[in-house]
Design an enzyme around this catalytic site. Structure first.
Site, PDB file in Angstrom:
ATOM      1  N   GLY A  44     110.131  13.679   2.615  1.00  0.00           N
ATOM      2  CA  GLY A  44     111.111  13.943   1.569  1.00  0.00           C
ATOM      3  C   GLY A  44     112.196  14.898   2.037  1.00  0.00           C
TER       4      GLY A  44
ATOM      5  N   GLN B 145     122.367  12.499  -8.645  1.00  0.00           N
ATOM      6  CA  GLN B 145     121.353  11.772  -9.402  1.00  0.00           C
ATOM      7  C   GLN B 145     121.548  11.970 -10.905  1.00  0.00           C
ATOM      8  OE1 GLN B 145     118.097  13.706  -7.437  1.00  0.00           O
ATOM      9  NE2 GLN B 145     117.757  12.005  -6.006  1.00  0.00           N
TER      10      GLN B 145
ATOM     11  N   MET C 232     112.348  18.226   2.007  1.00  0.00           N
ATOM     12  CA  MET C 232     111.872  19.320   2.849  1.00  0.00           C
ATOM     13  C   MET C 232     111.480  18.811   4.232  1.00  0.00           C
ATOM     14  SD  MET C 232     111.449  22.636   2.808  1.00  0.00           S
ATOM     15  CE  MET C 232     110.964  23.407   1.263  1.00  0.00           C
TER      16      MET C 232
ATOM     17  N   GLN D 233     121.680  17.196  -3.957  1.00  0.00           N
ATOM     18  CA  GLN D 233     121.549  15.764  -4.217  1.00  0.00           C
ATOM     19  C   GLN D 233     121.293  15.492  -5.698  1.00  0.00           C
ATOM     20  OE1 GLN D 233     118.224  13.945  -2.226  1.00  0.00           O
ATOM     21  NE2 GLN D 233     118.990  11.876  -2.498  1.00  0.00           N
TER      22      GLN D 233
ATOM     23  N   THR E 201     113.973  10.204 -10.228  1.00  0.00           N
ATOM     24  CA  THR E 201     114.190  10.370  -8.794  1.00  0.00           C
ATOM     25  C   THR E 201     112.862  10.170  -8.072  1.00  0.00           C
ATOM     26  OG1 THR E 201     113.714  12.751  -8.668  1.00  0.00           O
ATOM     27  CG2 THR E 201     115.929  12.098  -9.386  1.00  0.00           C
ATOM     28  N   CYS E 202     112.854  10.428  -6.773  1.00  0.00           N
ATOM     29  CA  CYS E 202     111.633  10.215  -6.003  1.00  0.00           C
ATOM     30  C   CYS E 202     110.531  11.204  -6.367  1.00  0.00           C
ATOM     31  CB  CYS E 202     111.929  10.308  -4.504  1.00  0.00           C
ATOM     32  SG  CYS E 202     112.595  11.900  -3.994  1.00  0.00           S
ATOM     33  N   ASN E 203     110.880  12.340  -6.973  1.00  0.00           N
ATOM     34  CA  ASN E 203     109.831  13.306  -7.306  1.00  0.00           C
ATOM     35  C   ASN E 203     109.889  13.823  -8.743  1.00  0.00           C
ATOM     36  OD1 ASN E 203     111.999  15.071  -7.174  1.00  0.00           O
ATOM     37  ND2 ASN E 203     111.451  15.835  -5.140  1.00  0.00           N
ATOM     38  N   ARG E 204     110.624  13.124  -9.623  1.00  0.00           N
ATOM     39  CA  ARG E 204     110.613  13.510 -11.037  1.00  0.00           C
ATOM     40  C   ARG E 204     111.063  12.350 -11.913  1.00  0.00           C
ATOM     41  NH1 ARG E 204     113.019  18.198 -12.370  1.00  0.00           N
ATOM     42  NH2 ARG E 204     113.515  18.842 -10.264  1.00  0.00           N
TER      43      ARG E 204
ATOM     44  N   GLU F  64     119.027  22.230  -3.258  1.00  0.00           N
ATOM     45  CA  GLU F  64     119.562  20.944  -2.782  1.00  0.00           C
ATOM     46  C   GLU F  64     120.544  20.395  -3.807  1.00  0.00           C
ATOM     47  OE1 GLU F  64     118.850  17.708  -3.930  1.00  0.00           O
ATOM     48  OE2 GLU F  64     117.410  18.147  -5.515  1.00  0.00           O
TER      49      GLU F  64
END
Length: 438
Positions: free
Chosen positions: A191, A120, A193, A116, A49-52, A114
């Protein structure tokens, strides 16, 4: 064979490293294929994902599996594997199960709760399934994780946990500034947050919003969304941060960077009040900024501590307990399932002994009529079934407890079962799951 998780996220790696390791959708089949080709790996799934970026792999050994997974990710990122080790976190066996369940529940997200991540995770599973890298273990683990994630969102109010943090921060800002109506806000980070903060600022009547983000396209997307809601909004590159800090009344910093983004020297000359809400994890704002005149810093740790006894904090604790219970139940069911091949082998051995004795009886008493022979066969089988019932039920119960896997071994030793028999039965079951019956 055990589950291994090797991953890195916004909490452990700088954005440039995370961006290099991120596996884009078109590259997933290739990376999954490389993982499955590794000698120690029998199943694999990649959650990117965008952060993991996380690899879930079923491996024969911990060290061999970890080395091979890191090598594949390093090859994909075109970097030296040694340069990545300091950024990785690793979970193995029971800890891997707990991690995935927590991820699915939203407890490990930058914005706690969240949902989302569930979509994913479904996408990651579908891609692995399409690539042929999903087997029995990854299938069962992922489906249970998705079920746990849905249950957490249905039975707790964890969805509101992230929003509660933003609301609390806005309350502090309003207390300091009097009102947010007509004020200028700066979002550092676009992002999840940042999106939450933007929505709350709009409802609070903010006059203008500027979004500073490393990837400007994401900032533009958020600015466009605010404009469609009637809020003047623009996106700037992160290099323009110092100048925008001079013009802002309220700042929300939520980049997910492992390094400080808002330095104290950037706001040291403020002459008008500035409220800085640091929602980064780790912190985005230099701690020294809190000592500056005209600057009020509100950090995530303070907000979460304040909310710990509020409904949002209680929901997060309830979600964590629910996940812990689900992990315990899943591991117990897995341990119980491990003894099933041994129980099957024992019943098969008992049936073979009964059949042999009945044949012997036929040779010694050939004059027995079919009806009598049938009744004797039923009686013998009934006696054997009753004798085996309690120990086989009990061994499954005992095996489901922590450290209970030794009971299957004891059963094999006591009854002289072929150690290969359970493995053969287990492999047969796995093949059916990997095929059409999954």
């Amino acid at each position: 064979m055990s589950v291994l998780v090797v991953g890195l996220s916004h909490r452990t790696a700088p954005v440039p490293v995370l961006e290099r390791v991120t596996v884009a959708e078109p590259n997933l089949p290739k990376v999954l294929g490389q993982l499955l080709a590794a000698p120690s790996v029998s199943e694999a799934m990649v959650l990117s994902t965008c952060n993991r970026v996380e690899v879930y792999a079923v491996v024969e050994s911990f060290h061999g599996g970890m080395s091979e997974v890191v090598d594949v990710l390093a090859q994909h990122a075109q970097v030296d594997p040694q340069s990545l080790y300091e950024h990785f976190y690793v979970h193995y066996a029971a800890a891997a199960v707990e991690h995935l369940f927590s991820v699915a529940a939203g407890l490990d997200s930058m914005v706690v709760g969240e949902s989302q991540i569930l979509g994913q995770l479904r996408g990651a599973y579908a891609a692995a399934d399409e690539a042929g890298t999903v087997g029995k273990t990854v299938h069962e683990l992922t489906q249970n994780a998705l079920r746990v994630g849905k249950r957490v969102h249905a039975e707790t109010g964890i969805d509101h946990a992230g929003a509660s943090v933003v609301s609390e921060a806005l309350g502090d800002a309003e207390a300091e500034l009097g009102t947010l109506v007509g004020k200028r806000a700066l979002l550092v980070g676009a992002g999840a947050m940042g999106g939450l903060a933007a929505a709350h600022l709009r409802r609070a009547g903010i006059g203008e919003v500027v979004i500073a983000n490393r990837t400007q396209a994401n900032g533009v997307r958020l600015a466009t969304s605010l404009q469609s809601e009637g809020v003047p909004a623009t996106a700037v590159d992160l290099s323009a941060l110092a100048g925008e800090l001079d013009l802002a009344d309220i700042v929300f910093a939520c980049t997910g960077s492992v390094d400080t983004v808002v330095r104290a020297d950037m706001i040291s000359t403020r002459t008008s009040p500035l409220v800085v809400c640091d929602l980064g994890l780790p912190k985005d704002v230099d701690p020294a900024a809190a000592e500056l005149p005209n600057v009020r810093v509100v950090d995530l740790e303070t907000l979460q501590r304040r909310l710990s006894d509020a409904p949002a904090g209680q929901d997060a604790r309830m979600a964590a307990q629910l996940v812990a219970d689900e992990v315990k139940a899943y591991l117990a069911s897995q341990r119980s399932a491990e003894v099933t091949p041994t129980v099957t082998a024992l019943r098969k051995r008992a049936a073979e002994v009964v059949d042999a004795e009945l044949l012997r009886l036929d040779s010694r008493l050939p004059e027995l009529d079919p009806a009598t022979r049938g009744e004797l066969a039923k009686t013998v089988r009934r006696v054997v079934d009753k004798l085996l019932h309690t120990p086989t039920v009990r061994v499954k119960e005992l095996a489901s407890s922590p450290g209970g896997t030794g009971y299957a071994e004891a059963l094999r030793e006591l009854f002289g079962l072929d150690p290969q028999t359970p493995g053969t039965v287990s492999q047969t079951k796995k093949s059916s799951v990997d095929g059409e019956t999954r």
